[in-house]
Design a protein around this motif. Structure first.
Motif, mmCIF file in Angstrom:
data_model
loop_
_atom_site.group_PDB
_atom_site.id
_atom_site.type_symbol
_atom_site.label_atom_id
_atom_site.label_comp_id
_atom_site.label_asym_id
_atom_site.label_seq_id
_atom_site.Cartn_x
_atom_site.Cartn_y
_atom_site.Cartn_z
ATOM 1 N N HIS A 91 -28.950 -3.684 -1.598
ATOM 2 C CA HIS A 91 -28.027 -4.814 -1.516
ATOM 3 C C HIS A 91 -27.304 -4.744 -0.176
ATOM 4 O O HIS A 91 -26.797 -3.700 0.222
ATOM 5 N N THR A 92 -27.246 -5.831 0.511
ATOM 6 C CA THR A 92 -26.710 -5.810 1.876
ATOM 7 C C THR A 92 -25.207 -5.558 1.924
ATOM 8 O O THR A 92 -24.684 -5.122 2.938
ATOM 9 N N SER A 93 -24.491 -5.821 0.818
ATOM 10 C CA SER A 93 -23.036 -5.690 0.851
ATOM 11 C C SER A 93 -22.563 -4.319 0.394
ATOM 12 O O SER A 93 -21.370 -4.097 0.269
ATOM 13 N N CYS A 94 -23.480 -3.376 0.110
ATOM 14 C CA CYS A 94 -23.106 -2.050 -0.388
ATOM 15 C C CYS A 94 -23.238 -1.021 0.727
ATOM 16 O O CYS A 94 -24.185 -1.060 1.519
ATOM 17 N N ARG A 95 -22.284 -0.117 0.742
ATOM 18 C CA ARG A 95 -22.366 1.054 1.590
ATOM 19 C C ARG A 95 -22.088 2.273 0.729
ATOM 20 O O ARG A 95 -21.079 2.329 0.017
ATOM 21 N N ALA A 96 -22.988 3.239 0.762
ATOM 22 C CA ALA A 96 -22.871 4.406 -0.112
ATOM 23 C C ALA A 96 -21.562 5.139 0.157
ATOM 24 O O ALA A 96 -21.202 5.428 1.300
ATOM 25 N N GLY A 97 -20.865 5.462 -0.918
ATOM 26 C CA GLY A 97 -19.634 6.225 -0.817
ATOM 27 C C GLY A 97 -18.421 5.414 -0.441
ATOM 28 O O GLY A 97 -17.339 5.979 -0.238
ATOM 29 N N THR A 98 -18.535 4.098 -0.337
ATOM 30 C CA THR A 98 -17.401 3.256 0.017
ATOM 31 C C THR A 98 -16.778 2.666 -1.243
ATOM 32 O O THR A 98 -17.449 1.948 -1.982
ATOM 33 N N PRO A 99 -15.535 2.956 -1.565
ATOM 34 C CA PRO A 99 -14.919 2.408 -2.784
ATOM 35 C C PRO A 99 -14.819 0.888 -2.712
ATOM 36 O O PRO A 99 -14.526 0.313 -1.664
ATOM 37 N N PHE A 100 -15.089 0.221 -3.825
ATOM 38 C CA PHE A 100 -14.970 -1.237 -3.894
ATOM 39 C C PHE A 100 -13.837 -1.644 -4.830
ATOM 40 O O PHE A 100 -13.753 -2.782 -5.264
ATOM 41 N N ALA A 101 -12.960 -0.684 -5.172
ATOM 42 C CA ALA A 101 -11.734 -0.950 -5.928
ATOM 43 C C ALA A 101 -10.739 0.150 -5.551
ATOM 44 O O ALA A 101 -11.077 1.120 -4.865
ATOM 45 N N LYS A 102 -9.494 -0.004 -5.998
ATOM 46 C CA LYS A 102 -8.458 0.959 -5.646
ATOM 47 C C LYS A 102 -8.674 2.275 -6.382
ATOM 48 O O LYS A 102 -8.795 2.316 -7.606
ATOM 49 N N VAL A 103 -8.724 3.372 -5.619
ATOM 50 C CA VAL A 103 -8.893 4.708 -6.188
ATOM 51 C C VAL A 103 -7.519 5.280 -6.520
ATOM 52 O O VAL A 103 -6.675 5.451 -5.628
#
Length: 310
Positions: A91-103
């Motif tokens: 998927h073009t909008s994903c980067r491994a290890g990048t959070p997509f919500a607040k940690v």
């Protein structure tokens, strides 16, 4: 002349009455032929009625159903193996290890692959989305700190194993079993019984699309293990829709994607046509068919250490 007479005689007789045709003489008279035509089919029907025709037909029908099930199972196994061998489209909008919500919290794991003293110990850090799934994250934190009390027993993820790894689809870690349940049924030893979780009421709009997404089952009656998505996927893959329906996303891997990739490459037991027979045995109540070896890792994977990072 004799040959032409015999051929013309055979042409004139009926299909079901050939007993009176003689190769050494003329046909029987008409009255004799009528008597034989009227008696032979009736005698044949009597003989057929005495044989167990219906039992054979039922047996053939069941054999046909089993052959059809085996064919469907072999096709499904081939498709599953093809999907497992071919990584899904990234998927073009994903980067491994990048959070997509607040940690809100972080949990650290040490995963061991193999059972020897020199087995590799791999680090893994999971960022938890406490705002998106508060109840599920709180239970996950309790399991990480070995302080969840369930039916009078204190549970935790330490020394739990990987229950299932489907390459390029899911990695399931943290299965908690009832080790005391080693009884036998009908002389067949059973595996330790998996403890079932009460489920969670948490739901959110987060989906399984990015590599490293962590989720847990939200329906009651499932285990306490958590699932890691090993690769980036797109909406066109059916298994991610199944994950979205069964699990709720609670976090993502923020450190240790190399560990996830190594877990994804572990050899596993792939499905075979015999699995369809095992499902038939389960439906018939055979205790030997209760063990499901499908997608089990062929190397032991267990969590040696786990703790929360302050």
């Amino acid at each position: 002349m004799f040959i032409s007479y015999s051929v013309s005689s055979l042409w004139r007789v009926s299909d079901y009455d050939t007993s009176f045709v003689s190769s050494t003489g003329p046909r029987a008279p008409n009255n004799e032929r009528q008597r034989r035509v009227s008696t032979r089919p009736f005698a044949q029907n009597l003989r057929l009625a005495e044989e167990p025709v219906w039992d054979r037909r039922q047996l053939m029908k069941q054999a046909g159903v089993l052959l059809e099930l085996l064919a469907i199972s072999s096709v499904a196994s081939a498709k599953a193996a093809q999907v497992a061998d071919n990584p899904p489209t990234q998927h073009t909008s994903c980067r491994a290890g990048t959070p997509f919500a607040k940690v809100t919290d972080k949990a650290r794991f040490v995963v061991q692959i193999g059972t020897t003293s020199g087995s590799e110990r791999l680090p893994l850090v999971i960022g938890l989305f406490g705002t998106e799934a508060p109840e599920a994250v709180e239970r996950f934190k309790q399991l990480v700190e070995q302080r969840l009390v369930h039916h009078g027993r204190q549970l935790g993820y330490s020394y739990t194993t990987a229950s299932r790894i489907i390459p390029n689809q899911r990695i399931e870690l943290g299965r908690i079993s009832q080790l005391e349940d080693l009884a036998t049924a009908d002389g067949v030893p059973l595996r330790p019984r998996m403890l079932l979780s009460p489920g969670t009421r948490d739901r959110n709009a987060l989906r399984h699309r990015c590599a490293g997404t962590v989720s847990i089952p939200h329906e009651p009656g499932r285990g306490f293990e958590f699932c890691i998505l090993p690769v980036d996927v797109s909406d066109e893959h059916a298994f991610v829709q199944e994950l979205d329906a069964e699990n709720v996303v609670i976090g993502c891997v923020i450190q240790g994607m190399d560990t996830v990739r190594q877990l994804n490459e572990i050899p596993v037991s792939r499905p075979t046509p015999r699995d369809m027979l095992r499902r038939v045995g389960q439906a018939l109540g055979d205790v030997r068919a209760r063990q499901d070896p499908t997608w089990r890792p062929l190397r032991k994977v267990r969590i040696l250490e786990c703790s929360l990072i302050p």
